[in-house]
Design a protein around this motif. Sequence first.
Motif, PDB file in Angstrom:
ATOM      1  N   PHE A 153      44.006  10.675 -14.378  1.00  0.00           N
ATOM      2  CA  PHE A 153      44.179  11.771 -15.332  1.00  0.00           C
ATOM      3  C   PHE A 153      45.349  11.495 -16.282  1.00  0.00           C
ATOM      4  N   THR A 154      46.459  10.969 -15.724  1.00  0.00           N
ATOM      5  CA  THR A 154      47.613  10.652 -16.556  1.00  0.00           C
ATOM      6  C   THR A 154      47.272   9.569 -17.578  1.00  0.00           C
ATOM      7  N   CYS A 155      46.527   8.536 -17.116  1.00  0.00           N
ATOM      8  CA  CYS A 155      46.144   7.448 -18.031  1.00  0.00           C
ATOM      9  C   CYS A 155      45.253   7.957 -19.160  1.00  0.00           C
ATOM     10  N   VAL A 156      44.304   8.857 -18.811  1.00  0.00           N
ATOM     11  CA  VAL A 156      43.407   9.395 -19.845  1.00  0.00           C
ATOM     12  C   VAL A 156      44.207  10.185 -20.884  1.00  0.00           C
ATOM     13  N   VAL A 157      45.146  11.020 -20.395  1.00  0.00           N
ATOM     14  CA  VAL A 157      45.967  11.814 -21.314  1.00  0.00           C
ATOM     15  C   VAL A 157      46.828  10.911 -22.193  1.00  0.00           C
ATOM     16  N   LEU A 158      47.398   9.850 -21.600  1.00  0.00           N
ATOM     17  CA  LEU A 158      48.225   8.935 -22.372  1.00  0.00           C
ATOM     18  C   LEU A 158      47.417   8.199 -23.440  1.00  0.00           C
ATOM     19  N   VAL A 159      46.208   7.772 -23.069  1.00  0.00           N
ATOM     20  CA  VAL A 159      45.362   7.081 -24.052  1.00  0.00           C
ATOM     21  C   VAL A 159      45.007   8.009 -25.211  1.00  0.00           C
ATOM     22  N   LEU A 160      44.655   9.261 -24.883  1.00  0.00           N
ATOM     23  CA  LEU A 160      44.338  10.223 -25.949  1.00  0.00           C
ATOM     24  C   LEU A 160      45.563  10.480 -26.836  1.00  0.00           C
ATOM     25  N   ALA A 161      46.750  10.563 -26.211  1.00  0.00           N
ATOM     26  CA  ALA A 161      47.969  10.790 -27.002  1.00  0.00           C
ATOM     27  C   ALA A 161      48.259   9.602 -27.907  1.00  0.00           C
ATOM     28  N   ILE A 162      48.065   8.379 -27.371  1.00  0.00           N
ATOM     29  CA  ILE A 162      48.299   7.177 -28.179  1.00  0.00           C
ATOM     30  C   ILE A 162      47.355   7.140 -29.379  1.00  0.00           C
ATOM     31  N   LEU A 163      46.075   7.459 -29.132  1.00  0.00           N
ATOM     32  CA  LEU A 163      45.113   7.476 -30.230  1.00  0.00           C
ATOM     33  C   LEU A 163      45.472   8.542 -31.256  1.00  0.00           C
ATOM     34  N   TYR A 164      45.916   9.684 -30.763  1.00  0.00           N
ATOM     35  CA  TYR A 164      46.249  10.803 -31.665  1.00  0.00           C
ATOM     36  C   TYR A 164      47.396  10.425 -32.608  1.00  0.00           C
ATOM     37  N   PHE A 165      48.410   9.715 -32.066  1.00  0.00           N
ATOM     38  CA  PHE A 165      49.572   9.392 -32.894  1.00  0.00           C
ATOM     39  C   PHE A 165      49.381   8.110 -33.704  1.00  0.00           C
ATOM     40  N   LEU A 166      48.632   7.160 -33.172  1.00  0.00           N
ATOM     41  CA  LEU A 166      48.503   5.877 -33.857  1.00  0.00           C
ATOM     42  C   LEU A 166      47.370   5.850 -34.885  1.00  0.00           C
ATOM     43  N   LEU A 167      46.386   6.718 -34.728  1.00  0.00           N
ATOM     44  CA  LEU A 167      45.244   6.687 -35.649  1.00  0.00           C
ATOM     45  C   LEU A 167      45.665   6.948 -37.096  1.00  0.00           C
ATOM     46  N   PRO A 168      46.511   7.937 -37.387  1.00  0.00           N
ATOM     47  CA  PRO A 168      46.947   8.115 -38.792  1.00  0.00           C
ATOM     48  C   PRO A 168      47.718   6.898 -39.325  1.00  0.00           C
ATOM     49  N   ILE A 169      48.528   6.255 -38.445  1.00  0.00           N
ATOM     50  CA  ILE A 169      49.274   5.073 -38.910  1.00  0.00           C
ATOM     51  C   ILE A 169      48.320   3.931 -39.210  1.00  0.00           C
ATOM     52  N   TRP A 170      47.312   3.763 -38.340  1.00  0.00           N
ATOM     53  CA  TRP A 170      46.312   2.712 -38.587  1.00  0.00           C
ATOM     54  C   TRP A 170      45.576   2.981 -39.898  1.00  0.00           C
ATOM     55  N   TRP A 171      45.210   4.253 -40.131  1.00  0.00           N
ATOM     56  CA  TRP A 171      44.526   4.587 -41.395  1.00  0.00           C
ATOM     57  C   TRP A 171      45.417   4.240 -42.583  1.00  0.00           C
ATOM     58  N   LEU A 172      46.727   4.546 -42.465  1.00  0.00           N
ATOM     59  CA  LEU A 172      47.634   4.269 -43.587  1.00  0.00           C
ATOM     60  C   LEU A 172      47.757   2.767 -43.833  1.00  0.00           C
ATOM     61  N   ILE A 173      47.826   1.977 -42.754  1.00  0.00           N
ATOM     62  CA  ILE A 173      47.898   0.518 -42.908  1.00  0.00           C
ATOM     63  C   ILE A 173      46.653  -0.002 -43.626  1.00  0.00           C
ATOM     64  N   VAL A 174      45.496   0.473 -43.186  1.00  0.00           N
ATOM     65  CA  VAL A 174      44.242   0.021 -43.807  1.00  0.00           C
ATOM     66  C   VAL A 174      44.157   0.483 -45.262  1.00  0.00           C
ATOM     67  N   ALA A 175      44.518   1.747 -45.503  1.00  0.00           N
ATOM     68  CA  ALA A 175      44.406   2.298 -46.859  1.00  0.00           C
ATOM     69  C   ALA A 175      45.335   1.598 -47.840  1.00  0.00           C
ATOM     70  N   SER A 176      46.493   1.121 -47.346  1.00  0.00           N
ATOM     71  CA  SER A 176      47.439   0.467 -48.256  1.00  0.00           C
ATOM     72  C   SER A 176      46.933  -0.871 -48.777  1.00  0.00           C
ATOM     73  N   THR A 177      45.862  -1.390 -48.193  1.00  0.00           N
ATOM     74  CA  THR A 177      45.322  -2.690 -48.624  1.00  0.00           C
ATOM     75  C   THR A 177      44.127  -2.541 -49.565  1.00  0.00           C
ATOM     76  N   LYS A 178      43.784  -1.307 -49.941  1.00  0.00           N
ATOM     77  CA  LYS A 178      42.559  -1.089 -50.707  1.00  0.00           C
ATOM     78  C   LYS A 178      42.858  -0.726 -52.155  1.00  0.00           C
ATOM     79  N   THR A 179      41.848  -0.911 -52.971  1.00  0.00           N
ATOM     80  CA  THR A 179      41.900  -0.455 -54.363  1.00  0.00           C
ATOM     81  C   THR A 179      41.505   1.018 -54.413  1.00  0.00           C
TER      82      THR A 179
END
Length: 301
Positions: free
Chosen positions: A25-51
């Motif tokens: 249960f702890t691992c599932v919650v941690l994975v969801l938290a990691i995705l929640y916080f890192l997904l916007p950063i990943w989107w920003l990294i990807v978006a910064s490379t586009k026209t």
Amino acid sequence: MSTKNGKQSANSETINHIKGNPRIFTCVVLVLAILYFLLPIWWLIVASTKTNSGLFFGSHGSLWFDDKFNFFENIKQLTTYQDGIYWRWIANSFLYALVGGFGATAIAVMAGYGFSKFRFRGKNFYFNIVLGALMIPSTALVIPTFLLMSNIGMTNTIWAVLLPSLLNPMGVYLMRIYCAQSLPDEMIEAARVDGAGELRTFFQVSLPIMTPAITTVFLLSVVGAWNNFFLPQVVLSNPKLFPITVGLTQWQMKSQAGAASEQVWNLVTSGAFISIIPMVLAFLFLQRYWVGGLTAGSVKS
């Protein structure tokens, strides 16, 4: 019907198995938290490379890189667009964050040390005022701050941003708690008995022990000043004085104005990505002192 009941029973068993195993249960919650916080950063990294067109009509969706890697072209355009005012905004943010953070930390350290180690009339009353200030949202103070700065003729100057950022009630509270828990009164009394004055006791005896807490307060103050948006938006009108938060918002509003206006979404995303790099580096290099400052005094021996 029996198949549906069988699936529900299997799902219930799976959920009960996860709930019954705290580690899973702890691992599932941690994975969801990691995705929640890192997904916007990943989107920003990807978006910064586009026209501009790649941001809206990219061939691989919004969460993956487009066929054309345009990051370095975006950086080049940032340098030339509006005479490179983006880098002026970055420099302004460094000025507001470092000067404001250093001043707020210095005041918080001295105030917290004074509240913890000196006895004076009205000490608890004044500290309760500091605690009360913690409950007031900073945005609620923007309009009164603007009126105050307007009366003394400081609007549209760097002082309209720097002076309010020197007040950090949370820093005062943290420093008082840290001094009370980690700075023994006996050590200060011993320094005084040896003939050290109050300034020498503070700078040579107390200050080195307070280093982890000072780093924590400094980092929190710098991040708060770097991310400050509403106050500079209200008190500043000269674009050359904008911090990066207000400047990028101006570009965003310009892009949202419609087809008749210039579209600079690629500059907004690449500029936002570059603006988070200094804060990420600060957290990485100061993490050891920051964590130590937060946990010091949490265990009483």
